[in-house]
Design an enzyme around this catalytic site. Structure first.
Site, PDB file in Angstrom:
ATOM      1  N   LYS A   1       2.401  -0.443   1.061  1.00  0.00           N
ATOM      2  CA  LYS A   1       3.274  -1.801   1.505  1.00  0.00           C
ATOM      3  C   LYS A   1       3.387  -2.358   2.473  1.00  0.00           C
ATOM      4  CE  LYS A   1       6.545  -0.967  -2.439  1.00  0.00           C
ATOM      5  NZ  LYS A   1       7.871  -0.861  -3.210  1.00  0.00           N
TER       6      LYS A   1
ATOM      7  N   LYS B   1      -1.145   0.266 -10.170  1.00  0.00           N
ATOM      8  CA  LYS B   1      -0.218   0.420 -11.047  1.00  0.00           C
ATOM      9  C   LYS B   1       0.496  -0.728 -11.570  1.00  0.00           C
ATOM     10  CE  LYS B   1       3.728   1.104  -8.154  1.00  0.00           C
ATOM     11  NZ  LYS B   1       5.044   1.302  -8.265  1.00  0.00           N
TER      12      LYS B   1
ATOM     13  N   LYS C   1       6.192  -4.781 -10.024  1.00  0.00           N
ATOM     14  CA  LYS C   1       7.131  -5.951  -9.983  1.00  0.00           C
ATOM     15  C   LYS C   1       6.423  -7.260  -8.950  1.00  0.00           C
ATOM     16  CE  LYS C   1      11.313  -3.643  -9.665  1.00  0.00           C
ATOM     17  NZ  LYS C   1      11.527  -3.013  -8.492  1.00  0.00           N
TER      18      LYS C   1
END
Ligand code: AQP
Length: 342
Positions: free
Chosen positions: A119, A203, A206
């Site tokens: 991230k 994966k 969102k």
């Protein structure tokens, strides 16, 4: 202090960082709803404090995203009479215990967290301290309720291991054997890691910029069918057996989704569909997905049309959550030796 075994208690949470997708549903929320038949009063949280670790969506959006996740929980079968459903920021114990756990967790442990690396990306110097400390707050989310079992997708396994390490280290360092349970992840079933429909190595997420990479819980039947039809695959038909899909992640992902919806194993799906071209398998998968997701988008819209009712459900859940968490914090403070207000 004498060690008392902890009764089973389920806790899990989802960040309000955007609408939920099929990965969140099959890997987490569907399982949360099923656990209501097994567990008394599982605790399901919208973890809004976590949602500002990687940026702020804006005041109005933050509240809307929180209500959207609550609506998704409700639409997927979480019953606020059988589960405790609330948003994290309403129960200050999470942040208070999170601080103590920030002092228990070691920098070396945090440095190993792959999700932080993913991230934060290349510019980790600019990432927030909150993003780095996120797993310590997550440990507090779980342990504030002395939760023993945490249903999650595969991507959360490493964070759960850190929660276990924090519980063990607190119990040792503060001379409180067995005070916090060592929580077990529940990572079960075939759908613990659903992949992007555009790239079988990533994966479903969102935050993926491509909406075609995921099926949203709010998608209508036509959109679901279109996304499955357009899902990336290779030109070969499905192999006869599962082994033949080992190096074909996109094909394996579609078979996994079929298995999760039909309640079969991927090997069983291959008995029925092995050898089929995608022109036959994709429509079968689309029909199944549309049938199984029928009603979720409509129910979400119904709940979202009444934000006051969602807020009422969240507040009631937060009252119950606070009843459970406050005594745990009080005992934790006593263990540490903080002098309480007289
Ligand atoms: N692709 C997935 N397959 C199976 N399970 C998944 N989960 C997430 N993605 C998949 C599980 O859903 C729960 C809630 O996750 P979250 O939204 O709190 O955080 P996340 O894992 O970071 O989800 P996203 O979609 O990837 O969000 P962003 O893009 O904001 O980071 C967890 O139990 C998770 O394992």
């Amino acid at each position: 202090m004498t060690e008392v075994p902890h009764p089973r208690r389920v806790f899990s949470g989802i960040q309000p960082t955007g609408g939920l997708h099929l990965g969140n549903y099959l890997g987490a929320v569907k399982r949360f709803a099923e656990l209501q038949a097994i567990d008394a009063e599982p605790i399901y949280c919208v973890v809004d404090l976590h949602a500002i670790t990687a940026g702020w969506a804006g005041r109005t959006q933050m509240a809307e995203d929180t209500r959207e996740i609550a609506a998704a929980y409700l639409a997927c079968g979480i019953d606020p009479e059988r589960s405790i459903l609330f948003n994290q920021s309403q129960v200050p114990v999470h942040a208070q215990l999170g601080w103590i756990f920030s002092c228990v967790a070691r920098l070396g442990w945090m440095n190993r967290m792959t999700q932080f690396k993913d991230k934060a990306g290349k510019n980790a110097e600019k990432a927030s301290l909150g993003l780095y400390a996120y797993p310590a707050l997550q440990a507090a989310d779980i342990l504030a309720y002395h939760a023993t079992h945490v249903p999650v997708g595969e991507d959360q396994r490493q964070h759960l291991e850190l929660s276990r390490d924090i519980a063990i280290k607190f119990n040792n360092d503060f001379d409180a054997p067995g005070f916090f349970p060592v929580p077990e992840p529940i990572i079960e079933g075939v759908a613990t890691r659903i992949m992007s429909l555009r790239d079988g190595s990533k994966k479903m997420s969102k935050s993926d910029p491509s909406d075609m990479s995921r099926i949203n819980l709010t998608d209508d039947a036509d959109t679901i069918a279109k996304k499955i039809r357009k899902a990336k695959t290779d030109p070969e038909p499905l192999s006869e057996t599962l082994d033949g899909l080992a190096d074909r992640p996109e094909a394996l992902n579609l078979v996994t989704i079929y298995a999760a919806f039909s309640g079969q194993t991927p090997a069983q799906v291959m008995v029925e569909h092995g050898g089929q071209p995608f022109s036959a398998f994709k429509p079968a998968l689309a029909d199944l997905a549309v049938a199984k997701m029928d009603g979720i988008a409509d129910a979400m819209r119904r709940y979202q049309s009444d934000p006051a009712e969602i807020d009422r459900i969240l507040s009631k859940g937060a009252d119950r959550a606070a009843e459970l968490a406050e005594p745990v914090l009080k005992q934790t403070y006593e263990i540490v030796g903080f002098i309480p207000r007289g």
